[in-house]
Design an enzyme around this catalytic site. Structure first.
Site, PDB file in Angstrom:
ATOM      1  CG  ASP A  43      -2.444   1.010   0.994  1.00 48.43           C
ATOM      2  OD1 ASP A  43      -3.155   0.528   1.119  1.00 48.43           O
ATOM      3  OD2 ASP A  43      -1.787   2.147   0.686  1.00 48.43           O
ATOM      4  CB  ILE A  44       0.936   4.204  -2.289  1.00 48.22           C
ATOM      5  CG1 ILE A  44       1.742   5.018  -2.825  1.00 48.22           C
ATOM      6  CG2 ILE A  44      -0.030   5.022  -1.650  1.00 48.22           C
ATOM      7  CD1 ILE A  44       1.688   6.180  -4.393  1.00 48.22           C
ATOM      8  CG  HIS A  75      -8.991  -3.119  -2.367  1.00 45.89           C
ATOM      9  ND1 HIS A  75      -9.662  -1.895  -2.583  1.00 45.89           N
ATOM     10  CD2 HIS A  75      -8.751  -2.625  -1.052  1.00 45.89           C
ATOM     11  CE1 HIS A  75      -9.890  -1.382  -2.611  1.00 45.89           C
ATOM     12  NE2 HIS A  75      -9.296  -1.306  -1.390  1.00 45.89           N
TER      13      HIS A  75
HETATM   14  P1  5GP Z   1      -9.487   2.101   0.323  1.00 48.65           P
HETATM   15  O1  5GP Z   1      -9.896   2.615   0.564  1.00 48.65           O
HETATM   16  O2  5GP Z   1     -10.082   2.156  -1.153  1.00 48.65           O
HETATM   17  O3  5GP Z   1      -9.759   0.306   1.478  1.00 48.65           O
HETATM   18  O4  5GP Z   1      -7.996   1.493  -0.299  1.00 48.65           O
HETATM   19  C1  5GP Z   1      -7.738   1.524  -0.823  1.00 48.65           C
HETATM   20  C2  5GP Z   1      -6.297   1.459  -0.755  1.00 48.65           C
HETATM   21  O5  5GP Z   1      -5.490   2.155  -1.896  1.00 48.65           O
HETATM   22  C3  5GP Z   1      -5.161   2.681   0.483  1.00 48.65           C
HETATM   23  O6  5GP Z   1      -5.182   2.639   1.398  1.00 48.65           O
HETATM   24  C4  5GP Z   1      -4.310   3.638  -0.518  1.00 48.65           C
HETATM   25  O7  5GP Z   1      -3.424   3.944  -0.148  1.00 48.65           O
HETATM   26  C5  5GP Z   1      -3.928   2.089  -1.874  1.00 48.65           C
HETATM   27  N1  5GP Z   1      -3.224   2.713  -3.288  1.00 48.65           N
HETATM   28  C6  5GP Z   1      -4.274   4.207  -3.731  1.00 48.65           C
HETATM   29  N2  5GP Z   1      -3.677   4.569  -5.228  1.00 48.65           N
HETATM   30  C7  5GP Z   1      -2.642   3.985  -5.252  1.00 48.65           C
HETATM   31  C8  5GP Z   1      -1.426   3.735  -5.550  1.00 48.65           C
HETATM   32  O8  5GP Z   1      -1.299   4.186  -6.518  1.00 48.65           O
HETATM   33  N3  5GP Z   1      -0.855   2.868  -4.976  1.00 48.65           N
HETATM   34  C9  5GP Z   1      -0.691   2.135  -4.316  1.00 48.65           C
HETATM   35  N4  5GP Z   1       0.525   0.853  -4.290  1.00 48.65           N
HETATM   36  N5  5GP Z   1      -1.363   2.079  -3.469  1.00 48.65           N
HETATM   37  C10 5GP Z   1      -2.008   3.152  -3.886  1.00 48.65           C
END
Ligand code: 5GP
Length: 116
Positions: free
Chosen positions: A31-32, A100
């Site tokens: 995760d970034i 995810h």
């Molecule tokens: P959600 O909030 O949808 O459950 O999780 C999305 C996750 O994707 C977040 O934790 C965010 O930090 C991660 N994320 C968003 N854009 C990117 C990216 O371009 N690269 C990576 N490695 N992680 C990302």
């Protein structure tokens, strides 16, 4: 054609990521914005399913594969114990609508789910 999700762009190598696992159906990368010492995302390559509810109904075997990959990564990157999180819906913090799993591991405290 609809725009590709950010995760499909990682699968296509259009944007870089620290990829830790890849198979024909699944990719996993760091995760970034990590929220734990180990914070990996396990993602089906298809963006057909927006969330885990859709995935469980549409392809339960793929969901089971994701869980197995999460387990293997927790063994490889930590001590084998892990937290598996599927944010499902905007009000639960979901920002990417391509299903995810967050794999969190390493030094997680008890009683830390939810708000702070
Ligand atoms: P959600 O909030 O949808 O459950 O999780 C999305 C996750 O994707 C977040 O934790 C965010 O930090 C991660 N994320 C968003 N854009 C990117 C990216 O371009 N690269 C990576 N490695 N992680 C990302």
């Amino acid at each position: 054609m609809a725009e590709m999700s950010i995760f499909s762009r990682i699968v296509a190598r259009e944007i870089p990521a620290d990829i830790v696992f890849e198979s024909d159906r699944i990719i996993a990368f760091r995760d970034i914005a990590p929220k734990a010492p180990v914070h990996l995302l396990v993602v089906p390559k298809t963006e057909e399913y927006a969330n885990v509810v859709e995935l469980a109904a549409g392809d339960p075997a793929l969901l089971a594969e994701m869980v197995a990959v999460a387990r293997d990564l927790a063994v490889e990157h930590s001590d084998g114990d892990f937290r598996l999180i599927f944010n499902s819906g905007e009000n639960a913090g979901q920002t990417v609508f391509h299903v995810h799993a967050h794999v969190l591991a390493g030094g997680l405290a008890e009683g830390t789910l939810g708000r702070e």
